[in-house]
Design a protein around this motif. Structure first.
Motif, PDB file in Angstrom:
ATOM      1  N   MET A   1       0.682  -1.110   0.019  1.00  0.00           N
ATOM      2  CA  MET A   1       0.115  -0.309   0.333  1.00  0.00           C
ATOM      3  C   MET A   1       0.847   1.375   0.160  1.00  0.00           C
ATOM      4  SD  MET A   1      -1.796   0.562   3.708  1.00  0.00           S
ATOM      5  CE  MET A   1      -0.917  -1.327   4.324  1.00  0.00           C
ATOM      6  N   LYS A   2       0.415   2.033  -1.502  1.00  0.00           N
ATOM      7  CA  LYS A   2       1.269   2.822  -0.859  1.00  0.00           C
ATOM      8  C   LYS A   2       0.741   4.704  -0.514  1.00  0.00           C
ATOM      9  CE  LYS A   2       3.972   4.293  -4.282  1.00  0.00           C
ATOM     10  NZ  LYS A   2       4.606   4.155  -5.713  1.00  0.00           N
ATOM     11  N   LYS A   3       1.675   5.216   0.494  1.00  0.00           N
ATOM     12  CA  LYS A   3       1.688   6.345   1.316  1.00  0.00           C
ATOM     13  C   LYS A   3       2.102   7.369   0.319  1.00  0.00           C
ATOM     14  CE  LYS A   3      -1.901   4.239   3.507  1.00  0.00           C
ATOM     15  NZ  LYS A   3      -3.620   5.287   3.223  1.00  0.00           N
ATOM     16  N   VAL A   4       1.712   8.686   0.398  1.00  0.00           N
ATOM     17  CA  VAL A   4       2.386   9.957   0.230  1.00  0.00           C
ATOM     18  C   VAL A   4       2.229  10.815   1.580  1.00  0.00           C
ATOM     19  CG1 VAL A   4       2.818  11.792  -1.434  1.00  0.00           C
ATOM     20  CG2 VAL A   4       2.553   9.464  -1.932  1.00  0.00           C
ATOM     21  N   SER A  49       4.637   2.546   9.656  1.00  0.00           N
ATOM     22  CA  SER A  49       4.316   0.565   9.675  1.00  0.00           C
ATOM     23  C   SER A  49       4.170   0.336  11.622  1.00  0.00           C
ATOM     24  CB  SER A  49       5.574  -0.252   8.916  1.00  0.00           C
ATOM     25  OG  SER A  49       7.454   0.189   9.361  1.00  0.00           O
ATOM     26  N   ASP A  50       5.794   1.010  12.247  1.00  0.00           N
ATOM     27  CA  ASP A  50       5.779   0.904  13.328  1.00  0.00           C
ATOM     28  C   ASP A  50       4.134   1.703  14.072  1.00  0.00           C
ATOM     29  OD1 ASP A  50       7.114   0.575  15.688  1.00  0.00           O
ATOM     30  OD2 ASP A  50       6.369   2.681  15.705  1.00  0.00           O
ATOM     31  N   ASN A  84       4.497  -1.954   2.136  1.00  0.00           N
ATOM     32  CA  ASN A  84       4.125  -3.227   1.895  1.00  0.00           C
ATOM     33  C   ASN A  84       6.114  -3.949   2.465  1.00  0.00           C
ATOM     34  OD1 ASN A  84       1.489  -3.669   2.181  1.00  0.00           O
ATOM     35  ND2 ASN A  84       1.151  -3.923   0.059  1.00  0.00           N
ATOM     36  N   ASP A  85       6.727  -3.259   1.996  1.00  0.00           N
ATOM     37  CA  ASP A  85       8.273  -3.158   2.231  1.00  0.00           C
ATOM     38  C   ASP A  85       8.588  -2.931   3.375  1.00  0.00           C
ATOM     39  OD1 ASP A  85       8.289  -3.196  -0.676  1.00  0.00           O
ATOM     40  OD2 ASP A  85       8.632  -0.869  -1.415  1.00  0.00           O
ATOM     41  N   TYR A  86       7.680  -2.062   4.499  1.00  0.00           N
ATOM     42  CA  TYR A  86       8.367  -2.076   5.501  1.00  0.00           C
ATOM     43  C   TYR A  86       7.523  -2.764   6.861  1.00  0.00           C
ATOM     44  CZ  TYR A  86      11.003   1.447   3.622  1.00  0.00           C
ATOM     45  OH  TYR A  86      11.901   1.914   3.315  1.00  0.00           O
ATOM     46  N   ASP A  89       4.710  -8.496   8.566  1.00  0.00           N
ATOM     47  CA  ASP A  89       3.832  -9.623   8.083  1.00  0.00           C
ATOM     48  C   ASP A  89       2.996  -9.038   7.177  1.00  0.00           C
ATOM     49  OD1 ASP A  89       2.313 -12.390   7.836  1.00  0.00           O
ATOM     50  OD2 ASP A  89       1.837 -11.724   9.896  1.00  0.00           O
ATOM     51  N   ALA A  90       3.130  -8.793   6.163  1.00  0.00           N
ATOM     52  CA  ALA A  90       2.605  -8.257   4.690  1.00  0.00           C
ATOM     53  C   ALA A  90       2.759  -9.941   3.614  1.00  0.00           C
ATOM     54  CB  ALA A  90       3.312  -8.043   3.662  1.00  0.00           C
ATOM     55  N   LYS A  91       2.496 -10.903   4.616  1.00  0.00           N
ATOM     56  CA  LYS A  91       1.928 -12.285   3.378  1.00  0.00           C
ATOM     57  C   LYS A  91       0.598 -12.102   3.740  1.00  0.00           C
ATOM     58  CE  LYS A  91       1.631 -15.568   7.086  1.00  0.00           C
ATOM     59  NZ  LYS A  91       0.049 -15.306   6.969  1.00  0.00           N
TER      60      LYS A  91
END
Length: 128
Positions: A1-4, A49-50, A84-86, A89-91
Motif C-alpha cells: 500500500m502506497k502512502k504519500v 509501519s510501526d 508493504n516493504d516495511y 507480516d505482509a503475506k
C-alpha cells in the motif's frame, strides 16, 4: 500500500535535516537532495509501519500548500513510500466472503479485483 506525506527539508551546515510535520518521530538527514529523498522515504516507511503494527490509525497528511516554511532555508516536497516493504507480516491471507449474487455478477462483469477491493475497503475502514 502506497502512502504519500509532505516532508520539509531544512538546509543545515552539512546538508539537510528532514522531518514530516504529520508523523511524529519521522526525521532524518542527508548531505544531498537525492540522498534526502531516499532517506526520507525510509524514515517515513519505518514510522508508518510501526504505527500500523501497534494498531494506531495513520495521521492524515497535510496539504503541501498549507505548510508554513521559511523559503530562505526550507522547502517542502511530497515523499511516497510503499508500506508493504516495511510491514513485518505482509503475506496474504485467504478469506471467504459472501456477497449478494447480483453484486457478484455486476462486479465480475466489470472485472473488479475482489481481493484488492476488500483490502482497500479494510484499509479505509481502519484508517490506514
Amino acid at each position: 500500500m502506497k502512502k504519500v506525506y509532505p516532508a520539509i527539508f531544512e538546509k543545515d551546515p552539512v546538508g539537510f535535516g528532514i522531518y514530516f510535520p504529520d508523523v511524529e518521530g519521522a526525521v532524518t538527514q542527508a548531505e544531498t537532495i537525492p540522498e534526502g529523498l531516499e532517506m526520507a522515504s525510509d524514515a517515513l516507511g519505518i514510522m508508518l509501519s510501526d504505527l500500523i503494527e501497534k494498531g494506531y490509525s495513520l495521521p492524515e497528511p497535510s496539504e503541501i500548500n498549507d505548510l508554513t516554511i521559511n523559503r530562505e532555508t526550507e522547502f517542502a516536497t511530497l515523499i511516497p513510500v510503499e508500506l508493504n516493504d516495511y510491514l513485518k507480516d505482509a503475506k496474504l491471507d485467504k478469506k471467504t466472503i459472501k456477497i449478494p449474487h447480483w453484486l457478484n455478477v455486476r462486479a465480475t462483469n466489470e472485472k473488479i479485483n475482489f481481493s484488492k477491493t476488500m483490502a482497500d475497503a479494510l484499509e479505509e475502514k481502519l484508517n490506514i
